[in-house]
Structures are given as C-alpha cells and as structure tokens.
Write an enzyme that holds these catalytic residues in place. Structure first.
Site, PDB file in Angstrom:
ATOM      1  CE  LYS A 158      -3.860  -1.938   2.593  1.00 34.88           C
ATOM      2  NZ  LYS A 158      -4.744  -1.755   3.762  1.00 34.88           N
ATOM      3  N   GLY A 165      -7.708   3.054  -2.355  1.00 35.70           N
ATOM      4  CA  GLY A 165      -7.359   1.936  -3.231  1.00 35.70           C
ATOM      5  C   GLY A 165      -6.298   2.212  -4.282  1.00 35.70           C
ATOM      6  CD  GLU A 200      -2.261  -3.067   6.354  1.00 37.66           C
ATOM      7  OE1 GLU A 200      -3.218  -3.468   5.666  1.00 37.66           O
ATOM      8  OE2 GLU A 200      -2.334  -2.083   7.098  1.00 37.66           O
ATOM      9  CB  ILE A 203      -7.918  -9.262   5.462  1.00 37.09           C
ATOM     10  CG1 ILE A 203      -6.979  -8.540   6.441  1.00 37.09           C
ATOM     11  CG2 ILE A 203      -9.067  -9.969   6.157  1.00 37.09           C
ATOM     12  CD1 ILE A 203      -6.564  -9.326   7.630  1.00 37.09           C
ATOM     13  CG  HIS A 208     -15.555  -0.651   3.465  1.00 40.24           C
ATOM     14  ND1 HIS A 208     -14.616   0.085   2.784  1.00 40.24           N
ATOM     15  CD2 HIS A 208     -16.190   0.234   4.259  1.00 40.24           C
ATOM     16  CE1 HIS A 208     -14.688   1.348   3.155  1.00 40.24           C
ATOM     17  NE2 HIS A 208     -15.651   1.462   4.038  1.00 40.24           N
ATOM     18  CE  LYS A 237     -17.031   3.321   0.668  1.00 42.89           C
ATOM     19  NZ  LYS A 237     -16.844   4.444   1.617  1.00 42.89           N
ATOM     20  NE  ARG A 292     -14.870  11.534   1.763  1.00 46.95           N
ATOM     21  CZ  ARG A 292     -14.017  10.529   1.601  1.00 46.95           C
ATOM     22  NH1 ARG A 292     -12.717  10.732   1.788  1.00 46.95           N
ATOM     23  NH2 ARG A 292     -14.446   9.332   1.283  1.00 46.95           N
TER      24      ARG A 292
HETATM   25  C1  MV4 Z   1      -6.819  -4.232   2.586  1.00 49.25           C
HETATM   26  C2  MV4 Z   1      -7.521  -5.317   2.036  1.00 49.25           C
HETATM   27  C3  MV4 Z   1      -7.184  -6.581   2.487  1.00 49.25           C
HETATM   28  N1  MV4 Z   1      -6.200  -6.749   3.401  1.00 49.25           N
HETATM   29  N2  MV4 Z   1      -5.854  -4.450   3.483  1.00 49.25           N
HETATM   30  C4  MV4 Z   1      -8.493  -0.839  -0.268  1.00 49.25           C
HETATM   31  C5  MV4 Z   1      -8.684   0.610  -0.044  1.00 49.25           C
HETATM   32  C6  MV4 Z   1      -8.293   0.914   1.352  1.00 49.25           C
HETATM   33  N3  MV4 Z   1      -9.332   1.649   2.006  1.00 49.25           N
HETATM   34  C7  MV4 Z   1      -8.067  -0.392   2.002  1.00 49.25           C
HETATM   35  N4  MV4 Z   1      -8.206  -1.406   0.992  1.00 49.25           N
HETATM   36  C8  MV4 Z   1      -8.020  -2.711   1.283  1.00 49.25           C
HETATM   37  N5  MV4 Z   1      -7.095  -2.972   2.229  1.00 49.25           N
HETATM   38  C9  MV4 Z   1      -5.565  -5.671   3.868  1.00 49.25           C
HETATM   39  N6  MV4 Z   1      -4.568  -5.863   4.759  1.00 49.25           N
HETATM   40  C10 MV4 Z   1      -8.508  -5.066   1.080  1.00 49.25           C
HETATM   41  C11 MV4 Z   1      -8.734  -3.751   0.680  1.00 49.25           C
HETATM   42  C12 MV4 Z   1      -9.697  -3.544  -0.355  1.00 49.25           C
HETATM   43  C13 MV4 Z   1     -10.918  -2.964  -0.087  1.00 49.25           C
HETATM   44  C14 MV4 Z   1     -11.277  -2.538   1.175  1.00 49.25           C
HETATM   45  C15 MV4 Z   1     -12.502  -1.978   1.412  1.00 49.25           C
HETATM   46  C16 MV4 Z   1     -13.400  -1.824   0.359  1.00 49.25           C
HETATM   47  C17 MV4 Z   1     -13.072  -2.230  -0.895  1.00 49.25           C
HETATM   48  C18 MV4 Z   1     -11.837  -2.809  -1.143  1.00 49.25           C
HETATM   49  C19 MV4 Z   1     -11.537  -3.217  -2.426  1.00 49.25           C
HETATM   50  C20 MV4 Z   1     -10.328  -3.769  -2.664  1.00 49.25           C
HETATM   51  C21 MV4 Z   1      -9.405  -3.929  -1.635  1.00 49.25           C
END
Ligand code: MV4
Length: 446
Positions: A158, A165, A200, A203, A208, A237, A292
């Site tokens: 990341k 994202g 990281e 997962i 979410h 979303k 925000r």
């Molecule tokens: C993650 C994950 C899985 N494992 N981190 C994407 C955007 C950011 N807000 C965090 N994100 C993610 N982090 C770990 N360790 C999966 C995502 C992710 C995701 C998270 C929430 C909503 C949509 C997503 C779409 C793709 C990946």
C-alpha cells in the site's frame, strides 16, 4: 453562528449542505465551473460565483479562486463537502490563514491521517487492532521479501500517502513481489507525488465496515454506529447500509469504542469516518480515517436521527455537541443505492447527457439526495452519480422491499442508469441473506 457559508463543491452534496445552512439560518454561496452554470446547487444557493472553466484543476480544485469568492461575497466559512479539496490540508491551512473557518478537522489531523503509516502506528499505540505487516515504509525489494516471509503470503502493498485503493497491489507469492513493489511505488509516485509504500498481510474477502464519529472543539466525542459498504466495484461503492448485517449490538459497541479511541488519539474535531475491515471470524482491523463528511452519511442520519451536516457546521462554530452517546438510539435499518448515469452492461461506461423525463420516488421512509431536474444536462467532466436513493424501515428485510419498490418507480430517461443493475443486486440471494464481502460484485454474474 456563521452568517454566510461558501460551499466548495457541486452536485448532490452541495445541495445537501445548502439545505443544512438554510435550516440553521445561514446564507449560502455556491461556486461553480463554466460547465455547471445550469446546475441545481447554483440555482438554489443565495449567491453563486463562477470560479473557473470546466476542468476541475482550474475550478473546484482552484484554491485561490475559491478563497477569492469568499472575499467577494463576505462568506466567513467554507464547507468542502466530499471529494475535491475536502481532505487537502494545504487548502485547510490556506483557508485558516485567510481568517476563514474550514468546516472540517484541523490541519494537523488531516496531515497525520493522510500519512497511512503514521496513522497506523498511532492507532496501534492506543490498542486498536491493525493488520500485521512492516513496521514502517519498505525501502527495497529485499526488505519486502523479508517482511512477506515473516507474515506469510498473501500480502498487500500500500502507498503511505494512499487511500481509496490507489497504489495498492496484492502479492500471492515471492516471485511476484518485485514487479508488484515497483508498480505500487510508481503508481503512488504518479498519484500522490510520494512513492513510499508499506506492507500488510492480505485479509481475504473481508467486509468494509466504517464507523461515523463526531467530535467537538471541547473534547466531546461520540460515534453513530457503523455502515457496511462491502458492495463496491473498484473502490466505487454502489450500495451502503446501516447497520451492517454482520454486526450485533455487542460488536457495534466494540467498533464504536475503537473508532472514538482513534479520533481521540489524533485530537480529531468535526465529522470523520473510521474505516475497518471485518474478517470472516468477525475480527476487525483499522484501515484508515476519512477526514470529511462522506457520500453515504445519509443512511446514518436515518438510523440515528442525527443531522451530520448541521452537526459539522455547529461544531465549526465552536458549539458543544448536545448529543450524549447513551442517548443515541440505534434503530431500524437503512439502505442507500447510488444511482449513476452509466451503462453496467458496457463496463459501467459513463452516460452523460440531457435528462428528459424524470420521476423521483417518494413516500414513507424514502429519501433522495440529488441535484438533477428534468431538462438538466449531466456534464461529462465530473462524477456520474446523479442521485442517492435512501430508504429506512424497521427491519433489513422491509428496507430491501422498500428499496425495490422505490427503484422500480424511479424514471430517468435520456441517459442510461444503473437502476436495473441495482434491482438485480437486491434480488440476489447472497445480498438478501446479508452475505456480502468486498468481492461480492466481482463475483456477481450479469
Ligand atoms: C486491505 C484489504 C485486504 N487486506 N488491506 C483498499 C482501499 C483501502 N481503504 C483499504 N483497501 C483494502 N485494504 C488488507 N490488509 C482489502 C482492501 C480492499 C478494499 C477494502 C474496502 C473496500 C473495498 C476494497 C476493495 C479492494 C481492496
């Protein structure tokens, strides 16, 4: 209280903020680009100032024009809405330096939370769970390989300056780490001008789940429960709900307490959203804070009765939060469908153009936030979301029925929309069972 507020945004969120100001007896100033002369927010605000041509960089992102518009009109505060300059600390700083009030968190909170590595460290120090991974930024491929070996594959790379994202790469084996590392770095450099990345454990198939918090300038903090935003496509979303079908009262309290802890740790003020991933075993992990008001704030308003935008304005005017945590009732169920002008059957290609016929559903428990009207031409330069259809009912099942009824009544002709696609999701068995995770839409056949 402020006499006049400038809204540095467009579309449905600008309209929403104008309504809140008007209810509080505050005059409103809209700003608009040359492509938005006919937009609804321009027509319903008390005053409107053109801040530049159609390009966002020269209008809605043009800090100097926006501040000049305050000077011309005598507005003393700026509400940034969501998107554009809402999470830009340079803008917040400039607003302050000009003697104006930024309706949002402090410059230092935006800065800390904008640095995902710093934010994660701060959050883990106060005992909120984070995903295991590198202790800070990862300098080279060798270091990345070592971290991955320690935590095990799959991993996710990341961007430190990321969020939403961008600059993210999932790596499932050591042989793919090198290219992913450089791709992630160069994407981060291109998007944020900062190529630092961290790692990281990935997962698999989480939900979410995000918690709405409010904090005033006197050290009072509350949370308004969670929203489940798992129904998304490429970080856009499509459906959000309050509350999450996966969260019971006990977990809600844990998530809420964690979110408030996060807010306190960075001395957060105003409205914010603390984002978590919830895994299959209902373990939650802190992801990031959105500094925000969010697009999906309305569904939280429906299930708590708290007006988040009015709260933001009152907080910025130094008022104390007059809501106690114990007094907040988490009642019923609310769902939002984002209505976009697009073609789901053609890869979700945007479909701007003139709206001919328009019928917006209404009725008991139905709320539609929008900035459209019959005869309005949706410009091709901005977001293609044209309305947020929200419903509220006592149970999730009833809320789904109400949403289907409202979607079926919605008429937008002249442009393509995702209304039928939304109906398709609502008919899906997994969705109806509350069985969704962030991969749900990519698995949906259509
Ligand atoms: C993650 C994950 C899985 N494992 N981190 C994407 C955007 C950011 N807000 C965090 N994100 C993610 N982090 C770990 N360790 C999966 C995502 C992710 C995701 C998270 C929430 C909503 C949509 C997503 C779409 C793709 C990946």
């Amino acid at each position: 209280m402020f006499n006049k507020v400038l809204i540095a945004n467009r579309g449905e969120i600008a309209v929403r903020i104008i309504h809140a100001c008007r209810e509080l007896g505050i005059s409103t100033v809209a700003v608009y680009s040359e492509a938005d002369r006919e937009s609804l927010h321009v027509q319903i605000a008390d005053e409107a100032v053109c801040i530049g041509p159609k390009e966002v960089a020269k209008s809605y992102l043009n800090m100097k024009s926006i501040i000049a518009a305050c000077e011309i009109t005598g507005a003393t505060a700026i509400h940034p809405g969501c998107g554009f300059l809402a999470e830009n600390s340079k803008f917040a700083k400039m607003v302050q330096a000009c003697g104006l009030k930024f309706i949002g968190p402090s410059v230092s909170s935006i800065d800390i939370l904008g640095n995902k590595i710093k934010a994660k460290r701060l959050v883990s120090e106060v005992g909120v769970p984070v995903v295991s991974g590198s202790s800070g930024s990862v300098a080279n491929v060798n270091e990345a390989l070592n971290v991955a070996k320690k935590i095990g594959y799959p991993i996710i790379i990341k961007a430190k300056a990321g969020g939403g994202g961008k600059g993210i790469r999932v790596v499932r084996s050591a042989q793919d780490i090198e290219s992913a590392f450089f791709l992630s770095k160069s994407e981060a450099e291109a998007y944020f001008g900062d190529g630092e990345v961290y790692i990281e454990k990935f997962i698999e198939n989480p939900r979410h789940v995000e918690v709405q918090v409010l904090a005033d300038e006197h050290g009072n903090y509350i949370h308004l429960g969670e929203r489940d935003c798992s129904v998304q496509r490429r970080n856009q979303k499509l459906i959000e709900e309050a509350f999450s079908p996966a969260v019971d009262a006990n977990l809600r309290k844990k998530l809420g307490d964690a979110a408030v802890k996060v807010a306190k740790a960075c001395e957060y003020v105003n409205a914010g959203t603390v984002e978590f991933l919830l895994d299959k075993n209902k373990n939650f992990y802190f992801m990031e804070v959105n500094t925000r008001v969010q697009v999906e704030h309305g569904i939280t308003e429906l299930v708590t009765g708290v007006d988040i935008v009015k709260a933001q304005i009152k907080i910025a005017a130094n008022k104390k939060l007059n809501i106690k945590q114990e007094k907040i009732n988490f009642n019923g169920h609310s769902i939002e469908c984002r209505i976009n002008a697009e073609m789901p059957e053609k890869g979700f290609m945007p479909s701007p153009g003139r709206i001919d016929e328009l019928y917006i559903p209404c009725g008991n428990g139905i709320r539609v936030d929008h900035a459209i009207y019959s005869g309005y031409t949706i410009p091709p330069y901005y977001d293609n979301m044209i309305a947020k259809l929200m419903v509220y009912d006592s149970t999730r099942k009833e809320a789904i029925s109400k949403m289907m009824s409202a979607l079926a009544e919605f008429i937008v002709s002249g442009v393509h929309t995702n209304i039928d696609f939304q109906l398709k999701i609502l008919r899906n068995k997994d969705f109806r069972n509350g069985n969704v995770d962030i991969g749900f839409l990519s698995r949906l056949k259509y």
